[in-house]
Design a protein around this motif. Structure first.
Motif: not given
Length: 326
Positions: A240-246, A176-178
C-alpha cells in the motif's frame, strides 16, 4: 502634415504583429542554428548528469548532428546552475535540468538570486522516480499503520533519515509527521549511501529514499518496505502507498527541462516537442532503464501547472515544520 487615421494605425499594428509572428516562426524552423547548452546542477557522474548526457546525445541526432553540450554547474543546493539558467539569453540555446530542489528551495530559502515562479519557462518533464519509506530489518513495524502506532507510543520522536537535509525525503517525512499527527526527527546525512548504511545497521530506524536505491536491500531482506510515497512501486505493487491512508500524499523525484523566461513561444514549443520526442523514444527508455526512472514528457503548460502546485505544497510543509536554509 498628414494625420494618420485610427484605422491606419490598427492596420499598421496588425501588419507588425504578423511580421513578428512570421519572424518567430522562421526562428523556430531554423532552431537550433548553433550549439545548445544543458546546465546540470550536479557534478558529473551522478544520475541526473547521466540522464542529461543521454538526452544530449539523442537530441544531437534528432537535430541533424547539431552539438548539444552538457555543462555541470554544481553548488549551493542546485542554486548556482538554476541562477545561470535564469540569467541566460531567452533564445532557447541555454536550458537546464530542474530537480526537486527547484521546487523546495523557494520554500526554505528566504532570498534566492532568482524568482522561481517568474524567471523561468517550463519545457517538459523528462523522468520521474518513485520514493519509498523503508525501515531496518529489526524495526518492530512492517506497515504504515504499525509504524504510526510505534511513533505514537514512543516517548521520543521517531528518527528517520533521507539522502540529505531539506531535500524531498526530508520533507516527505515532515509531511507524514503533519498528516499522521506523530513526532518524527530527521537525522541528517550527506548522500543516500551513508544514510542507507546506518539504516541497514539499525542506527536509524526509517528512511525516505529513491525506490531504485533502496530496492536491492529490500529484496535481500536487509531493509523492510513500509510504503510507497507516491504511485505503486515497480516490483512491489501490492504494498500500500501512503496515499491510501492519507489521500493526496504524493512524493516523487523528478528531472525536468526549464529555460529562462522570455523564450519565444514557437521556439519553446519546438524545444518541448523535440525533447519530448526523445524522452518518449525507445532509445531513451533503453539507455536509462538501469537508472530506475520512468521516462515521461508533457507540455509546457502541464509542467508549469504541476510546478505551481508542488511549490505551494512544499512551501506549506516547510512553513509548518519551520524548515529554513542554514
Amino acid at each position: 502634415m498628414t494625420r494618420t487615421t485610427p484605422r491606419c494605425w490598427l492596420a499598421a499594428l496588425a501588419l507588425a504583429a504578423l511580421m513578428m509572428q512570421s519572424a518567430a516562426a522562421q526562428l523556430a524552423s531554423d532552431f537550433p542554428a548553433s550549439p545548445v547548452r544543458i546546465l546540470v546542477p550536479f557534478a558529473a557522474g551522478g544520475p541526473t548528469d547521466v540522464v542529461a548526457r543521454i538526452l544530449a546525445d539523442l537530441l544531437s541526432v534528432r537535430w541533424g548532428g547539431r552539438s548539444v553540450v552538457v555543462e555541470n554547474r554544481p553548488g549551493a543546493g542546485t542554486i548556482v546552475a538554476t541562477a545561470a539558467v535564469a540569467k541566460a539569453p531567452p533564445d532557447g540555446y541555454t536550458i537546464g535540468i530542474a530537480t526537486n530542489s527547484f521546487l523546495i528551495n523557494p520554500a526554505i530559502n528566504l532570498k534566492l538570486p532568482y524568482d522561481t515562479r517568474n524567471d523561468f519557462v517550463s519545457i517538459t518533464m523528462i523522468a520521474t522516480q518513485p520514493v519509498a519509506l523503508v525501515a531496518n530489518a529489526g524495526f518492530p513495524a512492517s506497515t504504515l499503520a504499525e509504524t504510526i502506532d510505534v511513533a505514537r507510543k514512543s516517548a521520543e520522536p521517531l528518527n528517520y533519515t533521507s539522502p540529505g537535509p531539506r531535500g524531498v525525503g526530508h520533507l516527505a517525512g515532515e509531511m507524514l509527521k503533519q498528516r499522521a499527527g506523530i513526532r518524527m526527527q530527521h537525522i541528517n546525512y550527506n548522500g543516500s549511501a551513508p544514510a542507507l548504511t546506518d539504516v541497514i545497521a539499525g542506527r536509524v530506524p526509517l528512511m525516505f529514499d529513491i525506490w531504485h536505491s533502496a530496492r536491492r536491500y529490500v529484496e535481500t531482506g536487509q531493509l523492510k518496505l513500509i510504503a510507497g510515497a507516491g504511485d505503486p512501486l515497480p516490483g512491489a505493487e501490492t504494498t500500500p502507498t501512503i496515499a491510501r491512508s492519507f489521500p493526496g500524499f504524493n512524493v516523487i523525484a523528478f528531472n525536468a527541462m526549464i529555460g529562462p523566461a522570455g523564450i519565444p513561444a514557437p521556439v519553446l514549443n519546438k524545444l518541448s516537442a523535440d525533447i519530448g520526442a526523445v524522452v518518449d523514444s525507445v532509445e531513451f527508455a533503453e539507455r536509462t532503464r538501469s537508472l530506475g526512472i520512468d521516462a515521461r514528457s508533457n507540455s509546457p503548460q502541464e509542467l508549469d501547472a504541476w510546478f505551481a502546485r508542488e511549490i505551494d505544497k512544499w512551501a506549506e510543509i516547510a512553513r509548518q515544520a519551520n524548515i529554513k536554509a542554514e
